[in-house]
Design a protein around this motif. Structure first.
Motif, PDB file in Angstrom:
ATOM      1  N   UNK A 108       4.465  -9.588   9.609  1.00  0.00           N
ATOM      2  CA  UNK A 108       4.988  -8.840   8.453  1.00  0.00           C
ATOM      3  C   UNK A 108       6.365  -9.372   8.064  1.00  0.00           C
ATOM      4  N   UNK A 109       7.102  -9.772   9.091  1.00  0.00           N
ATOM      5  CA  UNK A 109       8.459 -10.282   8.882  1.00  0.00           C
ATOM      6  C   UNK A 109       8.456 -11.571   8.048  1.00  0.00           C
ATOM      7  N   UNK A 110       7.350 -12.310   8.116  1.00  0.00           N
ATOM      8  CA  UNK A 110       7.280 -13.583   7.403  1.00  0.00           C
ATOM      9  C   UNK A 110       6.669 -13.483   6.011  1.00  0.00           C
ATOM     10  N   UNK A 111       6.406 -12.258   5.568  1.00  0.00           N
ATOM     11  CA  UNK A 111       5.788 -12.100   4.247  1.00  0.00           C
ATOM     12  C   UNK A 111       6.752 -12.483   3.135  1.00  0.00           C
ATOM     13  N   UNK A 112       6.160 -12.883   1.999  1.00  0.00           N
ATOM     14  CA  UNK A 112       6.953 -13.170   0.809  1.00  0.00           C
ATOM     15  C   UNK A 112       6.660 -12.104  -0.238  1.00  0.00           C
ATOM     16  N   UNK A 113       7.541 -12.006  -1.215  1.00  0.00           N
ATOM     17  CA  UNK A 113       7.302 -11.063  -2.307  1.00  0.00           C
ATOM     18  C   UNK A 113       5.970 -11.396  -2.973  1.00  0.00           C
ATOM     19  N   UNK A 114       5.196 -10.356  -3.274  1.00  0.00           N
ATOM     20  CA  UNK A 114       3.889 -10.562  -3.904  1.00  0.00           C
ATOM     21  C   UNK A 114       2.757 -10.551  -2.906  1.00  0.00           C
ATOM     22  N   UNK A 115       3.083 -10.629  -1.605  1.00  0.00           N
ATOM     23  CA  UNK A 115       2.035 -10.647  -0.577  1.00  0.00           C
ATOM     24  C   UNK A 115       1.287  -9.317  -0.572  1.00  0.00           C
ATOM     25  N   UNK A 116       0.023  -9.385  -0.185  1.00  0.00           N
ATOM     26  CA  UNK A 116      -0.770  -8.165  -0.133  1.00  0.00           C
ATOM     27  C   UNK A 116      -0.854  -7.638   1.293  1.00  0.00           C
ATOM     28  N   UNK A 117      -0.664  -6.342   1.398  1.00  0.00           N
ATOM     29  CA  UNK A 117      -0.699  -5.656   2.685  1.00  0.00           C
ATOM     30  C   UNK A 117      -1.671  -4.493   2.539  1.00  0.00           C
ATOM     31  N   UNK A 118      -2.453  -4.212   3.579  1.00  0.00           N
ATOM     32  CA  UNK A 118      -3.317  -3.035   3.551  1.00  0.00           C
ATOM     33  C   UNK A 118      -2.544  -1.833   4.064  1.00  0.00           C
ATOM     34  N   UNK A 119      -2.812  -0.671   3.521  1.00  0.00           N
ATOM     35  CA  UNK A 119      -2.052   0.506   3.941  1.00  0.00           C
ATOM     36  C   UNK A 119      -2.964   1.725   4.016  1.00  0.00           C
ATOM     37  N   UNK A 120      -2.849   2.458   5.116  1.00  0.00           N
ATOM     38  CA  UNK A 120      -3.515   3.761   5.228  1.00  0.00           C
ATOM     39  C   UNK A 120      -2.441   4.799   5.496  1.00  0.00           C
ATOM     40  N   UNK A 121      -2.571   5.934   4.887  1.00  0.00           N
ATOM     41  CA  UNK A 121      -1.590   6.979   5.147  1.00  0.00           C
ATOM     42  C   UNK A 121      -1.283   7.769   3.896  1.00  0.00           C
ATOM     43  N   UNK A 122      -0.291   8.635   3.953  1.00  0.00           N
ATOM     44  CA  UNK A 122       0.578   8.918   5.109  1.00  0.00           C
ATOM     45  C   UNK A 122      -0.084   9.842   6.127  1.00  0.00           C
ATOM     46  N   UNK A 123       0.380   9.723   7.382  1.00  0.00           N
ATOM     47  CA  UNK A 123      -0.157  10.508   8.483  1.00  0.00           C
ATOM     48  C   UNK A 123       0.965  11.260   9.202  1.00  0.00           C
ATOM     49  N   UNK A 124       0.564  12.319   9.895  1.00  0.00           N
ATOM     50  CA  UNK A 124       1.448  12.961  10.864  1.00  0.00           C
ATOM     51  C   UNK A 124       2.307  14.086  10.332  1.00  0.00           C
ATOM     52  N   UNK A 125       3.035  14.686  11.261  1.00  0.00           N
ATOM     53  CA  UNK A 125       3.895  15.826  10.923  1.00  0.00           C
ATOM     54  C   UNK A 125       5.246  15.316  10.416  1.00  0.00           C
ATOM     55  N   UNK A 126       6.061  16.232   9.950  1.00  0.00           N
ATOM     56  CA  UNK A 126       7.283  15.811   9.268  1.00  0.00           C
ATOM     57  C   UNK A 126       8.497  16.621   9.727  1.00  0.00           C
ATOM     58  N   UNK A 127       9.683  16.110   9.380  1.00  0.00           N
ATOM     59  CA  UNK A 127      10.921  16.856   9.623  1.00  0.00           C
ATOM     60  C   UNK A 127      10.881  18.099   8.739  1.00  0.00           C
ATOM     61  N   UNK A 128      11.166  19.266   9.286  1.00  0.00           N
ATOM     62  CA  UNK A 128      11.007  20.500   8.494  1.00  0.00           C
ATOM     63  C   UNK A 128      12.168  20.731   7.516  1.00  0.00           C
ATOM     64  N   UNK A 129      12.266  19.872   6.508  1.00  0.00           N
ATOM     65  CA  UNK A 129      13.410  19.973   5.586  1.00  0.00           C
ATOM     66  C   UNK A 129      13.368  21.257   4.758  1.00  0.00           C
ATOM     67  N   UNK A 130      12.173  21.750   4.503  1.00  0.00           N
ATOM     68  CA  UNK A 130      12.037  22.980   3.706  1.00  0.00           C
ATOM     69  C   UNK A 130      12.514  24.188   4.521  1.00  0.00           C
TER      70      UNK A 130
END
Lengths: 271, 400
Positions: free
Chosen positions: A78-100
């Motif tokens: 991932x560190x070697x990616x260039x702008x325009x590269x395609x990445x697969x993404x699943x999410x978002x997952x999980x619990x969160x900081x209770x800001x509310x």
């Protein structure tokens, strides 16, 4: 279960091994909303998939922002990616900081190293709705000044009159004029009301352990302390079994837990 | 088609023993017709057969491939096949295979990706294999299926790979007439009689009078098969004989597990030094997790071809006994065998309740039989109870 194609639109290098990717859906639709503290699964064609916390502004959902440390096969690719590269993404997952739920309370955000990345969305949210919160404190520690993430932003936040920002490093050369010492040392000097505080803590487990102890020492109740846990993770939806932490799955029940929920597990070694 | 909701409901009702539905008698001489009817309806039959010195599950063409006249002798770390005095088709208990290898195969592809002009395209793998008829599913294995249903179908996310295999499968249960030395299903409330979750259930009746099967219908799908078979009326006599078969298995149960307070016992004994004793024997070989019918952990592997234009993601069984399982940057979390055995046993018998509402153990005894050093889960539970450390143990207290 299938990764959705995203395109890298901005890359920022922070330290020798840390960088931030900003990516938007390749089909032009907005990215799904996320809560501060949640994570995505990033997939790189033919390389693999890794869980990475979201570190962008939850108010802006055109793109996802991920701060990543290159430590394994996938993150190095991932560190070697260039702008325009395609990445697969699943999410978002999980619990969160209770800001509310934290509205009306003082906020203490304590981060160690790259632990600041999953906390930054919470800070963005709190600063965007500053009037809803009491005192706001950011305590941040890294190994050396060179490891500080988001340095420009840290300096900007430090300039805010309504927010206390304290930074420390474990060791430094002579050109460092800031504090030296572990992040827990910042807690006694932090200005907050322990009885009306929500504390969000993320960093290495040993850092979180001592930070929680210091916070409890100042009188913060365990149900008002939240920590973000990390374990090996393959699927992010509770099927692969890797991220089990006692009776919980970090991908579903975590990564953010009220300390009171897991304190009986937290100090059990090799759990 | 069975929908997800019923699957999950089945999962929570496995304790129920009553099954309404037709009952009838199928003579051994007519048993071949069960195969013909299933094959005519397009099912691929999977059932027990003798291979490499064990009884395992594989695709079958005819009843001749069943383990006719064979049985098994099992003990901790031991499995031996033996000839029976009769010609029973189902006169054994369970072997190293479980049905999970068909519903959740040891290795299967999740998707294929192809490099395009400025990115890649992903094509999900859809199950296009046969509709399986599972013949010879034991009561403990029905329970195991219900447990895996909860894992893969019962939560917010549904596993499409498991679902398509599960929904198309026909389940023909066989009530046990024999229990092995490592069996403890009666302790786990899962057997030896099949309660629910099957389409058809058989009880094998062998006596001087003859050799037949008492058939019970458990679903509409099962009824369709039932109606096509040359079924004779089953009277009270046959019913009684079938009850006696199950009662005999119950009486032979080789192991027991005291489940009273077991969950809390495990939760308060994370620091019990007894784990160190098990760890000294345990080879961390993962056999127990491979033969366990409920273990569901998996990992994924990325594969590419030489051109680099095609990539595939495969999912394969994984085990909490491997060092890699808990690897995160900086090292593995569960470095010691002690921690890994503790994780496995605590998951099966304690944390599973909090995760899925049931025990993760069905009492099939496979982990005992197939452990190369004969570690016995029931024995370990007993030892832990004997050395119970009393009040809740946390690391904080232990370190203080």
């Amino acid at each position: 279960m299938l990764p959705r194609p995203y395109r890298v639109i901005r890359i920022t290098r922070h330290t020798h091994d840390t960088f931030t990717l900003e990516m938007e859906p390749a089909d032009g639709n907005p990215a799904p909303y996320f809560q501060p503290g949640q994570f995505n699964m990033l997939y790189l064609f033919g390389v693999g998939e890794v869980p990475i916390s979201i570190s962008g502004d939850p108010g802006h959902t055109r793109a996802y922002v991920h701060t990543i440390r290159a430590v394994g096969t996938v993150t190095e690719a991932l560190c070697n990616l260039k702008i325009g590269a395609q990445v697969g993404l699943r999410g978002p997952f999980g619990s969160s900081w209770p800001v509310k739920e934290a509205e009306g309370s003082d906020i203490v955000i304590a981060a160690g190293g790259i632990g600041l990345a999953p906390l930054r969305p919470a800070l963005y949210h709190v600063l965007a709705h500053r009037e809803r919160y009491g005192k706001v404190v950011l305590l941040y520690g890294t190994r050396t000044p060179q490891d500080l993430l988001y340095r420009k932003e840290l300096e900007k936040w430090r300039g805010l009159f309504h927010t206390q920002v304290e930074v420390t490093v474990d060791h430094a050369a002579r050109d460092w004029f800031g504090r030296v010492g572990v992040v827990t040392k910042l807690i006694p000097g932090a200005r907050f009301d322990p009885f009306h505080t929500k504390a969000f803590v993320c960093g290495p487990e040993v850092m979180m352990r001592f930070t929680v102890m210091e916070l409890m020492g100042r009188g913060v109740e365990t149900e008002n302390i939240f920590i973000s846990m990390e374990r090996n993770m393959k699927c992010a939806v509770g099927f692969c079994g890797h991220c089990q932490y006692g009776p919980t799955f970090i991908c579903k029940d975590g990564p953010v837990y009220p300390y009171s929920q897991i304190q009986h597990l937290f100090k059990t070694r090799e759990l | 088609m069975v929908d997800t909701k019923t699957l999950v409901e089945k999962g929570s009702k496995t304790q129920e023993k009553k099954t309404p539905g037709a009952v009838g008698l199928l003579e051994r001489g007519a048993f071949d017709q069960l195969f013909q009817v299933l094959q005519a309806q397009g099912y691929t039959i999977v059932g027990p057969t003798v291979r490499e010195g064990v009884i395992l599950y594989d695709e079958l063409e005819s009843p001749d491939e069943l383990p006719i006249g064979w049985t098994d002798e099992q003990e901790a770390g031991t499995y031996r096949m033996q000839k029976r005095e009769d010609e029973a088709l189902f006169g054994y208990t369970v072997g190293p295979h479980s049905w999970k290898r068909f519903l959740f195969p040891p290795k299967h592809r999740l998707f294929r990706a192809t490099r395009g002009k400025d990115g890649f395209d992903i094509e999900e793998d859809k199950y296009d294999g046969p509709n399986y008829a599972f013949l010879g599913v034991r009561a403990c294995e029905l329970q195991a299926m219900a447990i895996q249903d909860n894992v893969f179908l019962g939560g917010d996310h549904v596993d499409p790979h498991y679902r398509s295999r599960r929904e198309s499968a026909l389940i023909i249960a066989v009530n046990c007439g024999k229990a092995g030395q490592t069996c403890f299903c009666s302790s786990m409330g899962s057997g030896p009689k099949a309660g629910t979750g099957f389409d058809l259930a058989l009880t094998e009746l062998i006596s001087k009078d003859g050799h037949a099967f008492l058939l019970e219908v458990g679903s509409k799908k099962g009824n369709k098969i039932f109606k096509k078979l040359p079924i004779e009326k089953a009277g009270k006599k046959e019913q009684k004989a079938a009850d006696a078969v199950v009662a005999e298995a119950e009486a032979q149960m080789g192991r027991q597990l005291d489940t009273e307070g077991l969950k809390d016992l495990l939760y308060r004994n994370y620091q019990n030094p007894h784990w160190e004793e098990v760890a000294e024997k345990c080879l961390s070989c993962a056999n127990c997790t491979m033969v366990c019918p409920t273990c569901f952990c998996s990992t994924v592997e990325e594969m590419t071809d030489l051109s680099g234009d095609h990539a595939e993601r495969w999912r394969r069984w994984d085990s909490c006994f491997t060092m890699d399982f808990t690897y995160i940057h900086g090292g593995s979390v569960r470095q010691s065998t002690r921690a890994r055995y503790r994780q496995w046993m605590t998951h099966k018998l304690a944390t599973w309740f909090d995760q899925f509402g049931t025990s993760g153990c069905v009492g099939c005894g496979r982990c005992i039989t197939w452990c190369p050093v004969g570690i016995d889960l029931t024995e370990e539970a007993r030892a832990l109870r004997a050395s119970d450390q009393g009040e809740l143990q946390t690391g904080m207290q232990a370190e203080a």
